[in-house]
Design an enzyme around this catalytic site. Structure first.
Site, PDB file in Angstrom:
ATOM      1  N   LYS A 187     -65.643   3.537  66.916  1.00  0.00           N
ATOM      2  CA  LYS A 187     -65.651   3.945  68.344  1.00  0.00           C
ATOM      3  C   LYS A 187     -65.839   5.612  68.318  1.00  0.00           C
ATOM      4  O   LYS A 187     -66.613   6.316  69.186  1.00  0.00           O
ATOM      5  CB  LYS A 187     -64.697   3.534  69.154  1.00  0.00           C
ATOM      6  CG  LYS A 187     -64.706   2.203  69.368  1.00  0.00           C
ATOM      7  CD  LYS A 187     -63.287   1.700  70.209  1.00  0.00           C
ATOM      8  CE  LYS A 187     -63.510   0.367  70.594  1.00  0.00           C
ATOM      9  NZ  LYS A 187     -62.283  -0.219  71.215  1.00  0.00           N
TER      10      LYS A 187
ATOM     11  N   SER B  95     -59.722   4.058  69.753  1.00  0.00           N
ATOM     12  CA  SER B  95     -58.666   3.317  69.611  1.00  0.00           C
ATOM     13  C   SER B  95     -58.999   1.710  69.760  1.00  0.00           C
ATOM     14  O   SER B  95     -60.007   1.352  70.576  1.00  0.00           O
ATOM     15  CB  SER B  95     -57.320   3.412  70.516  1.00  0.00           C
ATOM     16  OG  SER B  95     -56.259   2.767  70.363  1.00  0.00           O
ATOM     17  N   ASP B  96     -58.405   0.822  69.275  1.00  0.00           N
ATOM     18  CA  ASP B  96     -58.662  -0.439  69.213  1.00  0.00           C
ATOM     19  C   ASP B  96     -57.622  -1.198  68.914  1.00  0.00           C
ATOM     20  O   ASP B  96     -56.623  -0.905  68.098  1.00  0.00           O
ATOM     21  CB  ASP B  96     -59.825  -1.127  68.194  1.00  0.00           C
ATOM     22  CG  ASP B  96     -60.517  -2.382  68.524  1.00  0.00           C
ATOM     23  OD1 ASP B  96     -61.240  -2.191  69.844  1.00  0.00           O
ATOM     24  OD2 ASP B  96     -60.145  -3.366  68.225  1.00  0.00           O
ATOM     25  N   GLN B  97     -57.335  -2.598  69.364  1.00  0.00           N
ATOM     26  CA  GLN B  97     -56.150  -3.309  69.111  1.00  0.00           C
ATOM     27  C   GLN B  97     -56.761  -4.760  69.018  1.00  0.00           C
ATOM     28  O   GLN B  97     -57.685  -5.415  69.469  1.00  0.00           O
ATOM     29  CB  GLN B  97     -55.468  -3.624  70.531  1.00  0.00           C
ATOM     30  CG  GLN B  97     -53.951  -4.086  70.318  1.00  0.00           C
ATOM     31  CD  GLN B  97     -53.253  -4.166  71.634  1.00  0.00           C
ATOM     32  OE1 GLN B  97     -53.437  -5.073  72.250  1.00  0.00           O
ATOM     33  NE2 GLN B  97     -52.367  -3.417  71.772  1.00  0.00           N
TER      34      GLN B  97
END
Length: 197
Positions: free
Chosen positions: A51, A67-69
């Site tokens: 990203k 950010s990623d989760q």
């Protein structure tokens, strides 16, 4: 210096606003499918970096936060449910069990890439079908990893939660973001630092 959050998530935008720094949001539009044999933790980290890279390609002079989760249930990556039925199935599976949420964040100016992953261990209460139904009808958390919207009624699904950063589960670990921003000379406690050449 322009600060960009590589996200279209309203939750991440609201979290970053807490730091009271001027920023803009840009949606990175990447493929978020896991690669073969990729662990949930590695998936979250890879997507955070991808990203960031995607937005840097369009804004090479910016400081970008990606950010990623990914929810990790027994080693399986659990994403956003997207529908009531999928969310119901997720929460039925989680009932009485522990789920690990991996939240990865990357900050880069295009030259240096900083990456951290903050795990949050969530122990779910034993949940009845009626409790799950009420929660889903109330929150409709279909755009949330693992259907657990902990910043709202989703907190009532939990028996316990462990993390080094309380904002990580909501989608953006702000303590890690602050550490990284300071490395690039941007201090949330000195907003004029963002204006330095």
């Amino acid at each position: 210096m322009t600060l960009i959050l590589a996200s279209s998530s309203p939750y991440r935008r609201e979290l970053l606003q807490r730091l009271q720094l001027p920023f803009q949001c840009c949606s990175p539009e990447i493929d978020e499918q896991p690669q073969p044999d990729e662990s949930p933790r590695d998936l979250a980290k890879r997507l955070a970096v991808e990203k960031t890279r995607r937005i840097l390609a369009d804004f090479p002079d910016a400081l970008v936060i990606g950010s990623d989760q990914v929810a990790d249930f027994n080693g399986q990556a659990i994403g956003k449910p997207g529908s009531h039925q999928a969310a119901q199935a997720q929460l039925q599976s989680f009932s009485g069990h522990t789920v690990l949420f991996h939240t990865a964040v990357c900050v880069s100016d295009g030259k240096q890439f900083l990456l951290e992953e903050i795990p949050t261990e969530c122990r779910f209460l034993p949940l009845s079908a009626a409790q799950i139904q009420y929660y889903l009808e109330t929150e409709q958390p279909y755009d949330t990893a693992g259907s657990a919207k902990a910043e709202a009624l989703g907190i009532a699904l939990m028996d316990s939660m462990r993390s080094d950063d309380p904002s990580a589960l909501i989608g953006l670990p702000l303590m890690a973001v602050c550490r990284m921003l300071r490395t690039f000379g941007v201090d949330p406690l000195n907003p004029l630092s963002l204006a330095k050449p």
